[in-house]
Structure formats: structure tokens, C-alpha cells
Write a protein that holds these residues in place. Structure first.
Motif, PDB file in Angstrom:
ATOM      1  N   PHE A 172      18.708  25.220  50.234  1.00  0.00           N
ATOM      2  CA  PHE A 172      17.428  25.711  50.757  1.00  0.00           C
ATOM      3  C   PHE A 172      16.246  25.221  49.893  1.00  0.00           C
ATOM      4  O   PHE A 172      15.250  25.913  49.745  1.00  0.00           O
ATOM      5  CB  PHE A 172      17.414  27.240  50.854  1.00  0.00           C
ATOM      6  N   ALA A 173      16.384  24.013  49.344  1.00  0.00           N
ATOM      7  CA  ALA A 173      15.317  23.453  48.503  1.00  0.00           C
ATOM      8  C   ALA A 173      14.402  22.512  49.272  1.00  0.00           C
ATOM      9  O   ALA A 173      13.600  21.800  48.677  1.00  0.00           O
ATOM     10  CB  ALA A 173      15.927  22.712  47.305  1.00  0.00           C
ATOM     11  N   SER A 174      14.517  22.496  50.608  1.00  0.00           N
ATOM     12  CA  SER A 174      13.666  21.621  51.409  1.00  0.00           C
ATOM     13  C   SER A 174      12.222  22.108  51.392  1.00  0.00           C
ATOM     14  O   SER A 174      11.955  23.311  51.566  1.00  0.00           O
ATOM     15  CB  SER A 174      14.171  21.560  52.851  1.00  0.00           C
ATOM     16  N   ILE A 175      11.290  21.191  51.226  1.00  0.00           N
ATOM     17  CA  ILE A 175       9.873  21.560  51.227  1.00  0.00           C
ATOM     18  C   ILE A 175       9.406  21.943  52.621  1.00  0.00           C
ATOM     19  O   ILE A 175       8.312  22.486  52.784  1.00  0.00           O
ATOM     20  CB  ILE A 175       9.004  20.405  50.694  1.00  0.00           C
ATOM     21  N   LYS A 176      10.235  21.659  53.638  1.00  0.00           N
ATOM     22  CA  LYS A 176       9.882  21.995  55.017  1.00  0.00           C
ATOM     23  C   LYS A 176      10.520  23.301  55.482  1.00  0.00           C
ATOM     24  O   LYS A 176      10.421  23.649  56.654  1.00  0.00           O
ATOM     25  CB  LYS A 176      10.302  20.856  55.953  1.00  0.00           C
ATOM     26  N   PRO A 222       5.590  26.480  54.813  1.00  0.00           N
ATOM     27  CA  PRO A 222       6.743  25.662  54.425  1.00  0.00           C
ATOM     28  C   PRO A 222       6.867  25.595  52.908  1.00  0.00           C
ATOM     29  O   PRO A 222       5.940  25.166  52.218  1.00  0.00           O
ATOM     30  CB  PRO A 222       6.427  24.288  55.021  1.00  0.00           C
ATOM     31  N   SER A 223       8.005  26.009  52.390  1.00  0.00           N
ATOM     32  CA  SER A 223       8.189  26.045  50.941  1.00  0.00           C
ATOM     33  C   SER A 223       9.645  26.349  50.622  1.00  0.00           C
ATOM     34  O   SER A 223      10.290  27.118  51.335  1.00  0.00           O
ATOM     35  CB  SER A 223       7.288  27.113  50.324  1.00  0.00           C
ATOM     36  N   PRO A 224      10.192  25.776  49.538  1.00  0.00           N
ATOM     37  CA  PRO A 224      11.566  26.096  49.117  1.00  0.00           C
ATOM     38  C   PRO A 224      11.613  27.360  48.270  1.00  0.00           C
ATOM     39  O   PRO A 224      12.324  27.430  47.272  1.00  0.00           O
ATOM     40  CB  PRO A 224      11.964  24.852  48.309  1.00  0.00           C
ATOM     41  N   LYS A 225      10.843  28.356  48.663  1.00  0.00           N
ATOM     42  CA  LYS A 225      10.729  29.604  47.909  1.00  0.00           C
ATOM     43  C   LYS A 225      11.178  30.779  48.769  1.00  0.00           C
ATOM     44  O   LYS A 225      11.301  30.676  49.982  1.00  0.00           O
ATOM     45  CB  LYS A 225       9.281  29.838  47.472  1.00  0.00           C
ATOM     46  N   ASP A 245      19.273  19.651  57.078  1.00  0.00           N
ATOM     47  CA  ASP A 245      18.312  19.116  56.107  1.00  0.00           C
ATOM     48  C   ASP A 245      17.571  20.244  55.401  1.00  0.00           C
ATOM     49  O   ASP A 245      17.234  20.140  54.224  1.00  0.00           O
ATOM     50  CB  ASP A 245      17.295  18.204  56.800  1.00  0.00           C
ATOM     51  N   HIS A 246      17.271  21.311  56.121  1.00  0.00           N
ATOM     52  CA  HIS A 246      16.617  22.462  55.510  1.00  0.00           C
ATOM     53  C   HIS A 246      17.567  23.180  54.551  1.00  0.00           C
ATOM     54  O   HIS A 246      17.152  23.634  53.482  1.00  0.00           O
ATOM     55  CB  HIS A 246      16.156  23.457  56.580  1.00  0.00           C
ATOM     56  N   ILE A 247      18.827  23.275  54.944  1.00  0.00           N
ATOM     57  CA  ILE A 247      19.790  24.054  54.157  1.00  0.00           C
ATOM     58  C   ILE A 247      20.241  23.291  52.922  1.00  0.00           C
ATOM     59  O   ILE A 247      20.297  23.848  51.818  1.00  0.00           O
ATOM     60  CB  ILE A 247      21.003  24.427  55.025  1.00  0.00           C
ATOM     61  N   SER A 248      20.584  22.024  53.096  1.00  0.00           N
ATOM     62  CA  SER A 248      21.080  21.228  51.974  1.00  0.00           C
ATOM     63  C   SER A 248      20.494  19.831  52.043  1.00  0.00           C
ATOM     64  O   SER A 248      21.075  18.932  52.653  1.00  0.00           O
ATOM     65  CB  SER A 248      22.616  21.163  52.004  1.00  0.00           C
ATOM     66  N   PRO A 249      19.311  19.622  51.457  1.00  0.00           N
ATOM     67  CA  PRO A 249      18.657  18.303  51.530  1.00  0.00           C
ATOM     68  C   PRO A 249      19.531  17.217  50.913  1.00  0.00           C
ATOM     69  O   PRO A 249      20.300  17.478  49.984  1.00  0.00           O
ATOM     70  CB  PRO A 249      17.363  18.497  50.722  1.00  0.00           C
ATOM     71  N   ALA A 250      19.401  15.995  51.443  1.00  0.00           N
ATOM     72  CA  ALA A 250      20.166  14.864  50.914  1.00  0.00           C
ATOM     73  C   ALA A 250      19.276  13.878  50.169  1.00  0.00           C
ATOM     74  O   ALA A 250      19.763  12.939  49.570  1.00  0.00           O
ATOM     75  CB  ALA A 250      20.891  14.143  52.051  1.00  0.00           C
ATOM     76  N   GLY A 251      17.971  14.090  50.202  1.00  0.00           N
ATOM     77  CA  GLY A 251      17.037  13.135  49.618  1.00  0.00           C
ATOM     78  C   GLY A 251      16.809  13.348  48.136  1.00  0.00           C
ATOM     79  O   GLY A 251      17.630  13.925  47.422  1.00  0.00           O
ATOM     80  N   SER A 252      15.670  12.884  47.660  1.00  0.00           N
ATOM     81  CA  SER A 252      15.356  12.917  46.236  1.00  0.00           C
ATOM     82  C   SER A 252      15.179  14.349  45.746  1.00  0.00           C
ATOM     83  O   SER A 252      14.866  15.266  46.514  1.00  0.00           O
ATOM     84  CB  SER A 252      14.097  12.103  45.956  1.00  0.00           C
ATOM     85  N   ILE A 253      15.362  14.532  44.447  1.00  0.00           N
ATOM     86  CA  ILE A 253      15.245  15.845  43.812  1.00  0.00           C
ATOM     87  C   ILE A 253      13.814  16.010  43.301  1.00  0.00           C
ATOM     88  O   ILE A 253      13.368  15.257  42.436  1.00  0.00           O
ATOM     89  CB  ILE A 253      16.257  15.987  42.664  1.00  0.00           C
ATOM     90  N   ALA A 254      13.090  16.982  43.855  1.00  0.00           N
ATOM     91  CA  ALA A 254      11.702  17.216  43.458  1.00  0.00           C
ATOM     92  C   ALA A 254      11.639  17.622  41.995  1.00  0.00           C
ATOM     93  O   ALA A 254      12.502  18.336  41.482  1.00  0.00           O
ATOM     94  CB  ALA A 254      11.081  18.292  44.343  1.00  0.00           C
ATOM     95  N   ARG A 255      10.588  17.193  41.312  1.00  0.00           N
ATOM     96  CA  ARG A 255      10.486  17.419  39.864  1.00  0.00           C
ATOM     97  C   ARG A 255      10.258  18.874  39.489  1.00  0.00           C
ATOM     98  O   ARG A 255      10.421  19.248  38.327  1.00  0.00           O
ATOM     99  CB  ARG A 255       9.359  16.558  39.284  1.00  0.00           C
ATOM    100  N   VAL A 256       9.837  19.696  40.448  1.00  0.00           N
ATOM    101  CA  VAL A 256       9.556  21.103  40.144  1.00  0.00           C
ATOM    102  C   VAL A 256      10.624  22.021  40.738  1.00  0.00           C
ATOM    103  O   VAL A 256      10.438  23.228  40.793  1.00  0.00           O
ATOM    104  CB  VAL A 256       8.159  21.510  40.672  1.00  0.00           C
TER     105      VAL A 256
END
Length: 958
Positions: free
Chosen positions: A794-798, A807-810, A748-759
Motif C-alpha cells: 500500500f505504498a502507491s502514491i495513487k 492520494p497518498s501512501p498514508k 499496483d495500489h496494493i503492491s507497487p512494482a516500480g521504483s522505491i520512493a525516497r521518503v
């Protein structure tokens, strides 16, 4: 040939001393090796190694050619995209692209995953695709009204007699380039207009329409069961049409054979699937497990699965099941025992007198949780209980006789009452079923079990503990915080432990009819007692297939579940993978204002922190009846023994024991409703499809005509600059660390399956394609587009990146010192020609199997990952994409070596690499340390030399 084959297998199993006590799961491997022994993929020495399993276990590498491949939409569509791209690649070299076609029979389930766009719409009176509060509540149906039985006749919404003119009941207009709206219609249950609760005519009114471009993906790529492009272009591909069921249920109810009859051979059914819960099929005596998308593509193209001959743990079940214990309790109890036993990467085979007490649904439920205790399979051999199950389903008497006679002839049939039949195992674990009591699991990990009678005490302890796998670190003075808020004109209060999401899911570990019927009967008793669920709680019911809806409706409990807000939203994965509609704004504001630990309760199998919803920190796995119970209670901060479940409008206290159905009542209802006609009906609907699906057209061509305007399907870049011969692997010189990660980095951290964050970086890409945020959909729906998925890696907010400290996708772009999205940083590194590595801790890559957890890092330019340990399946996926999994030596880590992550790393590769070879890593700071290259087999080395499995297969065709 058939006679000779059967005699050969019989001789091996009956007269060879080594094989008389082989575990039955190993015998399936042996049978496949004998049948497929061609001297190339499978050699005589492979057969001998399996026969000598006791001496060769955990040592010899053996091939396993499964009977079939199972794909679901999230991983199946990318697999088909890869094969289509591979056709393009070989065609450029003058090779017939038609050679790229599955050699192994392949089934693809189209609508396994669902996005929930509606919540309680039949009660709240209006479709609500965006989530949040419904603005017009003046005509909402209150929950206190008596349950309305499902209509069997009368006027229909949308008919001439009683048409519905409300907004949302007519077909929404479709914009150019977009497909018509999709309808999630519940089989065997009338689709109800949310305004009139009357049946809806499909062709005239679409009350629950989902305007999702994922429909375009499916329409474009697969079309109808007889016309879809993949079925026409690819041989051996069977597509299961939409609105049928989740992959696990379809596999159990429709695709499973136990014994295959093909090409004059009779042989055991076996399967590998692109879902980690493929192991569910082990409960039917069918050997199967989950593999990554790239591994499944290799099997489809004729490559056997390569595995180290496993150790087999015998799990001996004794004792009797407690009448109040559900199958999910047994599942979590056995999960805890096996996880503590340390059986990662091993086969588990069940035996002992307790096995006979478990129904086939119980067994499939237990086998489903196999990934949670990290075993490869959890195998229940065929016995008289299995035969009894198939008599109730769609097996003819002829099939049953063939199944029984064949399995007995090749020694794959078990009698658990006869201990003389017990095989020799690597080790034995004994579990007493009578010791298992009701539990839930959470609040952050599936292995953290909590006894229901200790839930209140455990939750409060979690509030006290420091932030970690269980703790939230809420100060004592703030633990009593209560935040009032308005919802639908009425005031409510939220506190720590308040339930805001309650989802009953039956696709995997709760496919068992008994637990679903228990939930339904509990709902019936609760409604009759006058109990309700607070309207702000996001409730939903996602059955694994229409069969579940059928028996809930037939048993008369579905209206009561609906009355409590648990309405059928469709068939497939939803809440488990984060596809939950946003919570009402007032609820979100209250949670944030009070810094509350709000809770979600679901009967799924995954509940990592933040997965269900960003603001819901505590999530618990529970059996379906307990999900209903906690939804009614409205909190997990409750002791069901001492505190009432709820209070009726006249002030009467109702306890859980007052409404919990007896085991006898549940079993009788199950016997009366779950009958063979349901399975026959399922089979007919699968083969027939539906008019929307059947009336679609598709291109008639060998090479797929890519639509360059599509934001769902794109030809991936894996085969760019594909040469006929591989180049030798080059040493990694002066690489930067893209990320510096800690322990338990999940898929889930590496490749999220949920919604795409707007930013997010993916959102920026989609905005550049002139899509609105409402059209972003989810990462799972866009897995056929490498541009979206690479940006989503790696776009997970967690994501806990030590370069950032929160925690950040940065991540930190080290040369410039700038904090950037991970994709943007990787893009800069690639532009400057700088190779990349990742530093990580223990358990890297745990969680669901997803091919993009390896594809994404590959396209980001990651050449190697150095971690303290890897999840086995993910390690295989990395090798399959040409990424080196490197492991610190025992006792060493990034911390012990005093690495800051900002150094530059050089990893020298020898000309001729060997298995588990130690490599030297040098840093720009002058430090030198060794790591182990986790190449476990010769095939791993071959794939790595070719730059990954996909390129290897393409070159094989060249």
C-alpha cells in the motif's frame, strides 16, 4: 500403457454422448483428469463431472493438474525463496528438506523485468544512469543526421585499433560486496559505443552497463544453467539464462510443446504461470492461465489447480480483416466486446470462419489480453494455421506428424470451415472482424477505447470532464496553456496532450511480427521523408526477445527506429511496470509549472494513471506504429486525417497516410524475415547461455545458505512457529480498519512494482542498511526480501484512502489520531495486539497477478478484507495466505451501512465453516451487518484453516 490410455481417451471422446460436443478447452481438462485419476487428488467423480459439463458448469469443483509451471523473475524468485524457507521449516521438525522439491516440471525465466537506466545514449553521447538531462551535449549526435546502418565490420570501440577513452566506455569499478556491472547486449545486433557508434567488445568495454544489485539476486540464487543452486538443489527446475527474452516470448518460442511426451504417455501441453498474461499461450492451442505465486508453488509441489468447472463462451468470428487494421486493433476491439459481455471467470473459446484469417501471432496477441476482459482463458484450438506456424519454427517433421495425428485422435483438432464440428457452448458472442477499426486505449484504463480518427476530440473532452476514469477537469481558459523550456540549448514548448514518453514494447500484446515490422517500415518512411522526434521525449524499444531485434535488423528497419530514438534497451518488462528513467528536469518543471496533462504512449498492456511516471497523467495504449506516429507528432491532440504528422526542415507537410506501409508490404517483409532460422538461433542461444552466466559458482547444499547481510533475499517469516497440527481459526475481535478504500483498487495500489520512493517506509529500511537512494532499485527487484515488500505494501502514491482524503501512501492510526505510513501504522497495531481488517469497494485486487498483494497484507497483520466485490484471482490469493475475503451483501456497501471506518469490528467465526457462509459483523457503534465469506471450494476452507496454502503444504510434508 500408452495404447490403453489413448484408447480410453478416444472412447470417452468418441462414444460418450455427453462428450461429442464438449468445448475443446473442456476436453483438455477431461484428458488430464483421466490421466491423473488416482482416487486422491483426482477422483472418478471428477472425471464424470467434466463429462457432464453442460449440467455441472459453474457448479462442480474439479482439479486440473497442468503439464508444467512457468515462472518469471518478479514472482519466480519469491517462489523459490518460499520453497527454500519451507525446507528450513521442515528440517527443524526432523524431516528431510530434500522432500521439498517441485514435482511438476518448472521453467523460470530470469531476466523478464528490466530497469531502464539509459535513454537514447547512442544519440545523446553519454551514459545517463540517473535519468534527466545530460550535462555535456557538445558532442551529441543530432537526430537530423542520416541513419547509420548497423556496422558489419571495421574498427571496434574498445579494440587496440580504435579504443574508446571516453568516460563510461570502460568497465566501471565495482565496490566490495557488489557484483560486476551487468550488460544488456542485443543479440544479433552489434552493441554500439554511444560516443563512436562502433561495435563494442564485450570483455573490454561495457558502454551500457547497469549497476544493479538485482544481478546479485540472480547470481546468488540461480547462477548458471548447469550450476545454479535451484537446479542443483531442486529437481524439475529449468532456468532460462539472462539476455534471452521476456517470459511470454520464451514460452511461445521455446518452451511450448502443444503435445508432451513423457513417462510413456502422450498428452496435451498445458501450463499455469505466475503472470496474468500466461494466457498468451492459448493462441497455440495450449491451455494455460495465470495464477499467484503461492498457487504456483502448490502446483510445483504436486497439488492440482482447483477450479469451478467454468462456463465456456463461444466467440464466433466472422467477416474479413480491414487491411489497415493491426492486430492490436483487433485485440482492443475484441477486448471491448468481451468486457461488455460480462465474461469474468469464464473460458472463452474461438470458432467460426473468421478464425482462419488470423495468423498464429494474431491469436496469441488476442489471447494475451485475456486478463483485460477478465476471462480465465481465451482458447484457440489447434488447426491447419497452427501447424503451418510450427513448420516455420523449431518443430521437426516428426514432431509435426505426432502433433497432428495425436490431436486428431483425441478430438482436439479443429476445422473452422466445418460448422458441424462446432461444440455446444454456454453462450455465443459473434464479432464481425470487418467492423474493427484502428483504436488506442486510454487515457487511464485499458478498456476505454478511442478511435484514432476521434482522438483529438476525445482528448479535449477529457480535459473538460471532472476528474475520474477519463476526466482531468482543466478549465477552458487553461486548456490553451503552452510552457516554453530549454532542452539541450534549444527552446521547445509543452502543452496539454504533449507526448513525453513513447515506448514500443513487443513482449505481450504486440509480440506479433507484423505490427513491429509496420512500426519499423513507418519509421523508415518517416526518416526518408525528413521527419524527426523531439529529443526530450523518452523513447525506447523493448522487444520481447532477441528474435524481434533479429528480424528488425534483417529487414533493415532497426537503424531507422534508432534514428527516431527507439533504441533497443534490453529484453523484458520496462515501461509497462514503471521502470522508466526520470524525465529531464526541464520537462518536469514545465509540466508542473503549467499544470499540464502530459502524455505517454506505449504498446504495452497496462497504463494506470501515474504508472509510467508521476507527472504523466494521460497514458494511451496503442499499436507500435501508432506509438512511433504520436512520438513524431509530439502530441495526442491531433487529427491525423486533417493535420500533418510533421513538417520537414524545408517546410513540407507530411501526413500519416504518406508514410503508413501497406498491408501487402508488411506481409511480404514478414515472410522474408521471420523464418525458421530465427527460431533455431533462439533455441541455440537459450541452451548455450552466455559466458558471464555460465562461469558463475554456487553453493552445493540442500538447505539454502542465507546471507543475512543481503537486502535482496531474506528468509520470510511465513513459517515462523509452524506447528505440526493446525489451530482452529479464531474469531476476529475488536479489529481496527487499517485502510478505508474505494472502488477499483488495483494490484499496483496494493503492491507497487516500480521504483522505491525516497521518503517511503521501504526507503527508511534500506537507508538503515547503509544503501544510498541510487541503490534502492525497485520493489520488483526486491521481492525476495519480505522486509522491503511488507513496507512497500500500500505504498502507491495513487492510493485513495478515505481516511486521508487525497492520494497518498498514508493512513490514519485510529487510537492516536496520527497520520502514518501504512507499514508504521500496522506495526503499531501489531505491537498492541490489535487485529486488522480493510474496507473496500468494487473490484478490489484487479490488475496483474502478484503474490505480494496477499503476502504483504498478511505480514501487516490483516485478517480479513470486506469489499463489495473482488477480482477472482486476487480473492484466491487472499485465501492462499489465510486472509478472509468477505463480501458485502448485494446492494450493501460501507456507505449504505453508514460506516465511517473508525469503528472497531468483531467478526464471529463458527466452529465448522461452510462454503459461501454468511458471517455476522458487529461494530463498536452497535451496528450489525452480514457479509459472505468467499470460500468457493473445500480446498479454500482447508487452506484457511491451516493459515494459508504454504503452511498447508509444509504440514503435508510433515
Amino acid at each position: 500403457r500408452l495404447v490403453l490410455y489413448c484408447v480410453t481417451v478416444f472412447e470417452f471422446l468418441d462414444y460418450t454422448s455427453h462428450s461429442k460436443k464438449l468445448p475443446l478447452s473442456i476436453r483438455v481438462l477431461l484428458e488430464a483428469a483421466i490421466r491423473k485419476c488416482d482416487g486422491f487428488y483426482t477422483k472418478e467423480e471428477d472425471v464424470q463431472n467434466i463429462l457432464d459439463w453442460q449440467q455441472q458448469q459453474n457448479t462442480a469443483e474439479v482439479p486440473f493438474p497442468p503439464a508444467r509451471v512457468l515462472l518469471q523473475d518478479f514472482t519466480g524468485i519469491p517462489a523459490m525463496v518460499d520453497l527454500a524457507a519451507m525446507r528450513d521449516a521442515v528440517a527443524k521438525h526432523g524431516v528431510d528438506p530434500g522432500l521439498i522439491s517441485p514435482m511438476c516440471p518448472t521453467d523460470l525465466i530470469v531476466d523478464h523485468s528490466l530497469q531502464i537506466d539509459f535513454s537514447k545514449c547512442a544519440i545523446q553521447n553519454a551514459p545517463n544512469p540517473g535519468g534527466g538531462d545530460v550535462q555535456n551535449q557538445s558532442q551529441a549526435h543530432p537526430r537530423s543526421t542520416p541513419p547509420r546502418p548497423l556496422p558489419r565490420g571495421g574498427s571496434q570501440c574498445g579494440s587496440q585499433r580504435s579504443s574508446c577513452s571516453k568516460s563510461g566506455c570502460s568497465d566501471p569499478p565495482t565496490s566490495p560486496g557488489h557484483p560486476p556491472a551487468s550488460v544488456q547486449q542485443i543479440e544479433n545486433t552489434p552493441l554500439l559505443c554511444p560516443f563512436h557508434l562502433q561495435p563494442v567488445i564485450l570483455h573490454n568495454s561495457k558502454c551500457l552497463w547497469l549497476k544493479r544489485n538485482v544481478v546479485q539476486t540472480v547470481v546468488t540464487f540461480f547462477q548458471s544453467p548447469t550450476k545454479q543452486w535451484c537446479s542443483k538443489a531442486f529437481k524439475n527446475v529449468n532456468v532460462i539464462p539472462p539476455d534471452v527474452g521476456a517470459v511470454h516470448q520464451v514460452n511461445l518460442e521455446y518452451l511450448s510443446r502443444v503435445v508432451q511426451v513423457n513417462d510413456e504417455f502422450i498428452y496435451p501441453d498445458s501450463v499455469v504461470g505466475t503472470d496474468s498474461h500466461t494466457t498468451m499461450i492459448n493462441g497455440l492451442g495450449i491451455l494455460g492461465w495465470g495464477v499467484g505465486g503461492i498457487e504456483s508453488e502448490a502446483v510445483m509441489l504436486g497439488q492440482p489447480v482447483s477450479l469451478t468447472l467454468p462456463r465456456v463462451v463461444g466467440c464466433k468470428l466472422v467477416g474479413s480483416v480491414n487491411p489497415l487494421t493491426t492486430s492490436i486493433d483487433i485485440v482492443l476491439g475484441i477486448t471491448k466486446h468481451l468486457r461488455q459481455a460480462g465474461i469474468a471467470g469464464k473460458f472463452v473459446e474461438f470458432f467460426g470462419p473468421g478464425v482462419s484469417q488470423l495468423s498464429t501471432p494474431d491469436r496469441t496477441t488476442i489471447a494475451n489480453m485475456c486478463p483485460e476482459y477478465n476471462a480465465t482463458v481465451s482458447f484457440f484450438p489447434v488447426d491447419h494455421v497452427t501447424l503451418k506456424h510450427f513448420k516455420k519454427t523449431n518443430f521437426t517433421q516428426e514432431k509435426l506428424e505426432l502433433l497432428e495425428s495425436y490431436m486428431k485422435a483425441v478430438k482436439l483438432f479443429r476445422s473452422y470451415e466445418d460448422p458441424s464440428e462446432d461444440p455446444h457452448y454456454s453462450e455465443v458472442i459473434e464479432i464481425n472482424l470487418s467492423s474493427i477499426m484502428p483504436h488506442v486505449s486510454g487515457p487511464k484504463r485499458p478498456q476505454d477505447r478511442v478511435a484514432v480518427n476521434s482522438m483529438k476530440e476525445d482528448f479535449r473532452r477529457c480535459l473538460d470532464e471532472k476528474v475520474g476514469f477519463k476526466g482531468f477537469h482543466i478549465s477552458k481558459e487553461k486548456q490553451g496553456t503552452q510552457v516554453p523550456f530549454l532542452h539541450c540549448g534549444q527552446e521547445y514548448q509543452l502543452a496539454h496532450g504533449s507526448v513525453v514518453i513513447a515506448a514500443v514494447i513487443s513482449c505481450t500484446n504486440n509480440c506479433n511480427p507484423s505490427v513491429m515490422l509496420t512500426a519499423g517500415l513507418l519509421a523508415k518512411k518517416a526518416v526518408e521523408a525528413g521527419l524527426v522526434v523531439k529529443p526530450y521525449i523518452r523513447t525506447s524499444l523493448a522487444p520481447g526477445s532477441g528474435m524481434v531485434t533479429h528480424y528488425l535488423n534483417t529487414s533493415g528497419v532497426l537503424p531507422y527506429l534508432s534514428q527516431l530514438g527507439f533504441e533497443v534497451i534490453g529484453y523484458g518488462c520496462a515501461t509497462c511496470v514503471g521502470n522508466t528513467a526520470p524525465l529531464p528536469d526541464a520537462v518536469v518543471d514545465a509540466i508542473k509549472h503549467g499544470d499540464l496533462v502530459a502524455c505517454g504512449v506505449l504498446s504495452g498492456n497496462r497504463h494506470f494513471e501515474g504508472r509510467l511516471c508521476d507527472c504523466v497523467r494521460a497514458n494511451y495504449l496503442a499499436s507500435p506504429p501508432l506509438v512511433v506516429a504520436y512520438a513524431i507528432a509530439g502530441t495526442v491532440d491531433i487529427d491525423f486525417e486533417k493535420e500533418p504528422l510533421g513538417v520537414t526542415s524545408d517546410g513540407k507537410e507530411v501526413y500519416l497516410r504518406d508514410v503508413w506501409p501497406s498491408r501487402e508490404e508488411v506481409l511480404q517483409t514478414e515472410e522474408d524475415t521471420v523464418i525458421s532460422s530465427i527460431f533455431r538461433d533462439r533455441t541455440g542461444r537459450m541452451e548455450k547461455g552466455n559466458s558471464f552466466w555460465n562461469n558463475l559458482d554456487c553453493p552445493d547444499c540442500v538447505v539454502f545458505p542465507w546471507d543475512h547481510k543481503s537486502t535482496y533475499i531474506r528468509s520470510p517469516s511465513f513459517f515462523n512457529k509452524l506447528s505440526k497440527d493446525p489451530q482452529p481459526p479464531q474469531s476476529i475481535e475488536n479489529a481496527h480498519a487499517l485502510l478505508f478504500l474505494g472502488d477499483k483498487v488495483t494490484t499496483d495500489h496494493i503492491s507497487p512494482a516500480g521504483s522505491i520512493a525516497r521518503v517511503s517506509a521501504a526507503a527508511k529500511y534500506l537507508l538503515s542498511k547503509r544503501l544510498t537512494p541510487r541503490e534502492f532499485n525497485s520493489y520488483g527487484a526486491r521481492r525476495g526480501n519480505d522486509a522491503v515488500m511488507t513496507r512497500g505494501t500500500f505504498a502507491s502514491i495513487k492510493l485513495q484512502n478515505r481516511f486521508i482524503g487525497k492520494p497518498s501512501p498514508k493512513t490514519l492510526h485510529i487510537p492516536s489520531g496520527q497520520t502514518l505510513d501504512v507499514f508504521e501504522a500496522a506495526e503499531r497495531y501489531q505491537r498492541d495486539g490489535i487485529p486488522l481488517i480493510i474496507l473496500a469497494g468494487k473490484g478490489y485486487g484487479s490488475g496483474n497477478s502478484r503474490d505480494w498483494v496477499a503476502k504483504g497484507p498478511y505480514l501487516l497483520g490483516v485478517r480479513a478484507i470486506i469489499a463489495e466485490s473482488f477480482e477472482k484471482l486476487h480473492k484466491t490469493q487472499l485465501v492462499g495466505m489465510g486472509i478472509m475475503p468477505l463480501q458485502f451483501l448485494p446492494g450493501e456497501s460501507a456507505d449504505s451501512l453508514e460506516l465511517c471506518g473508525k469503528e472497531r469490528f468483531t467478526i464471529t467465526l463458527p466452529d465448522d465453516m461452510s462454503l459461501r457462509q454468511q458471517l455476522t459483523v458487529k461494530t463498536s457503534q452497535g451496528k450489525t451487518f452480514c457479509v459472505t465469506a468467499l470460500f468457493e471450494s473445500e480446498s479454500d476452507l482447508v487452506f484457511y484453516r491451516h493459515g494459508g496454502l504454504l503452511r498447508y503444504v509444509a504440514r503435508t510434508m510433515l
